[in-house]
Design a protein around this motif. Structure first.
Motif, PDB file in Angstrom:
ATOM      1  N   LEU A  35     -32.931  29.134   0.892  1.00 39.61           N
ATOM      2  CA  LEU A  35     -32.031  29.139  -0.250  1.00 39.61           C
ATOM      3  C   LEU A  35     -30.637  29.519   0.237  1.00 39.61           C
ATOM      4  CD1 LEU A  35     -34.201  31.015  -2.881  1.00 39.61           C
ATOM      5  CD2 LEU A  35     -33.671  28.602  -2.821  1.00 39.61           C
ATOM      6  N   VAL A  36     -29.643  28.849  -0.267  1.00 37.01           N
ATOM      7  CA  VAL A  36     -28.262  29.128   0.095  1.00 37.01           C
ATOM      8  C   VAL A  36     -27.535  29.572  -1.162  1.00 37.01           C
ATOM      9  CG1 VAL A  36     -26.130  28.167   1.024  1.00 37.01           C
ATOM     10  CG2 VAL A  36     -28.324  27.412   1.929  1.00 37.01           C
ATOM     11  N   GLN A  85     -34.588  20.521  -5.341  1.00 34.18           N
ATOM     12  CA  GLN A  85     -33.843  21.720  -4.952  1.00 34.18           C
ATOM     13  C   GLN A  85     -34.451  22.929  -5.651  1.00 34.18           C
ATOM     14  OE1 GLN A  85     -31.383  21.353  -2.604  1.00 34.18           O
ATOM     15  NE2 GLN A  85     -32.027  19.224  -2.653  1.00 34.18           N
ATOM     16  N   LYS A  86     -34.197  24.095  -5.129  1.00 33.01           N
ATOM     17  CA  LYS A  86     -34.748  25.320  -5.699  1.00 33.01           C
ATOM     18  C   LYS A  86     -33.622  26.180  -6.265  1.00 33.01           C
ATOM     19  CE  LYS A  86     -38.662  25.270  -2.565  1.00 33.01           C
ATOM     20  NZ  LYS A  86     -39.579  24.714  -3.504  1.00 33.01           N
ATOM     21  N   ILE A  87     -33.937  26.845  -7.382  1.00 31.92           N
ATOM     22  CA  ILE A  87     -33.009  27.812  -7.951  1.00 31.92           C
ATOM     23  C   ILE A  87     -33.711  29.154  -8.068  1.00 31.92           C
ATOM     24  CG2 ILE A  87     -31.632  26.101  -9.203  1.00 31.92           C
ATOM     25  CD1 ILE A  87     -33.084  27.075 -11.795  1.00 31.92           C
ATOM     26  N   ASN A  88     -32.950  30.208  -7.938  1.00 28.05           N
ATOM     27  CA  ASN A  88     -33.424  31.561  -8.133  1.00 28.05           C
ATOM     28  C   ASN A  88     -32.994  31.948  -9.544  1.00 28.05           C
ATOM     29  OD1 ASN A  88     -34.310  34.146  -7.780  1.00 28.05           O
ATOM     30  ND2 ASN A  88     -32.802  34.698  -6.229  1.00 28.05           N
ATOM     31  N   THR A 109     -38.449  24.973  -8.723  1.00 33.33           N
ATOM     32  CA  THR A 109     -38.024  23.695  -8.159  1.00 33.33           C
ATOM     33  C   THR A 109     -37.528  22.798  -9.287  1.00 33.33           C
ATOM     34  OG1 THR A 109     -39.693  23.904  -6.430  1.00 33.33           O
ATOM     35  CG2 THR A 109     -38.759  21.708  -6.782  1.00 33.33           C
ATOM     36  N   ILE A 110     -36.375  22.177  -9.099  1.00 34.38           N
ATOM     37  CA  ILE A 110     -35.830  21.271 -10.104  1.00 34.38           C
ATOM     38  C   ILE A 110     -36.615  19.966 -10.053  1.00 34.38           C
ATOM     39  CG2 ILE A 110     -33.781  20.017 -10.899  1.00 34.38           C
ATOM     40  CD1 ILE A 110     -33.713  23.146 -11.126  1.00 34.38           C
ATOM     41  N   GLN A 111     -37.206  19.591 -11.222  1.00 31.05           N
ATOM     42  CA  GLN A 111     -38.032  18.390 -11.302  1.00 31.05           C
ATOM     43  C   GLN A 111     -37.705  17.515 -12.511  1.00 31.05           C
ATOM     44  OE1 GLN A 111     -40.572  17.075  -9.205  1.00 31.05           O
ATOM     45  NE2 GLN A 111     -39.526  18.438  -7.817  1.00 31.05           N
ATOM     46  N   ASP A 112     -36.652  17.868 -13.259  1.00 33.25           N
ATOM     47  CA  ASP A 112     -36.385  17.091 -14.463  1.00 33.25           C
ATOM     48  C   ASP A 112     -34.943  17.314 -14.915  1.00 33.25           C
ATOM     49  OD1 ASP A 112     -36.922  15.351 -16.556  1.00 33.25           O
ATOM     50  OD2 ASP A 112     -38.553  16.554 -17.389  1.00 33.25           O
TER      51      ASP A 112
END
Length: 145
Positions: A35-36, A85-88, A109-112
């Motif tokens: 994650l950045v 992509q992943k979000i915290n 995880t962004i899926q939509d």
């Protein structure tokens, strides 16, 4: 002989690791990278049901730890640039008494895409919602991500 071979392998591995480019500020995190930290967004956290493949063209169960971003972030594309992509995401509280879990954090995880969402809003799967709100009934909370 064994020690010389071991040292040569170790030196080669160190050179290969040094050649891997570091993540640049503003770079996106992929499912294969760390994650950045880019920026913090704040908005409404809501919940949705999976009714088929989302805009990222993946079928996911309602229990999956996934989320949807608005058209601005997804650039009205299918698949959008944030797919995978992943979000915290952190539940920072709710004005509604029935929503618990303030302080709970997940990596989703962004899926939509969430066409109804405003800037900063995140629509969460039932699995994500359950972890963020301690299983509270469907409602709204403030999300920081």
């Amino acid at each position: 002989m064994f020690i010389n071979s071991y040292l040569a392998i170790l030196a080669t591995a160190a050179n290969m690791a040094a050649a891997i480019p570091a993540a640049k500020p503003g770079a996106l995190a992929t499912s294969n990278s760390a994650l950045v930290k880019r920026q913090t967004s704040v908005g409404r956290g809501t919940v949705y049901d999976q009714t088929g493949p989302g805009s990222c063209q993946q079928n996911n169960p309602d229990s999956a730890i996934i989320a949807a971003l608005n058209n601005k972030w997804m650039q009205s594309q299918s698949p959008g640039p944030y797919c995978g992509q992943k979000i915290n995401a952190t539940n920072t509280g709710s004005q509604y008494n029935n929503v618990q879990g303030e302080g709970n954090t997940i990596i989703a995880t962004i899926q939509d895409t969430c066409p109804e969402c405003g800037d900063g809003d995140v629509d969460f799967s039932q699995g994500s919602w359950a972890q963020l709100t301690n299983g509270s009934p469907m409602s709204v909370f403030t999300v920081s991500w």
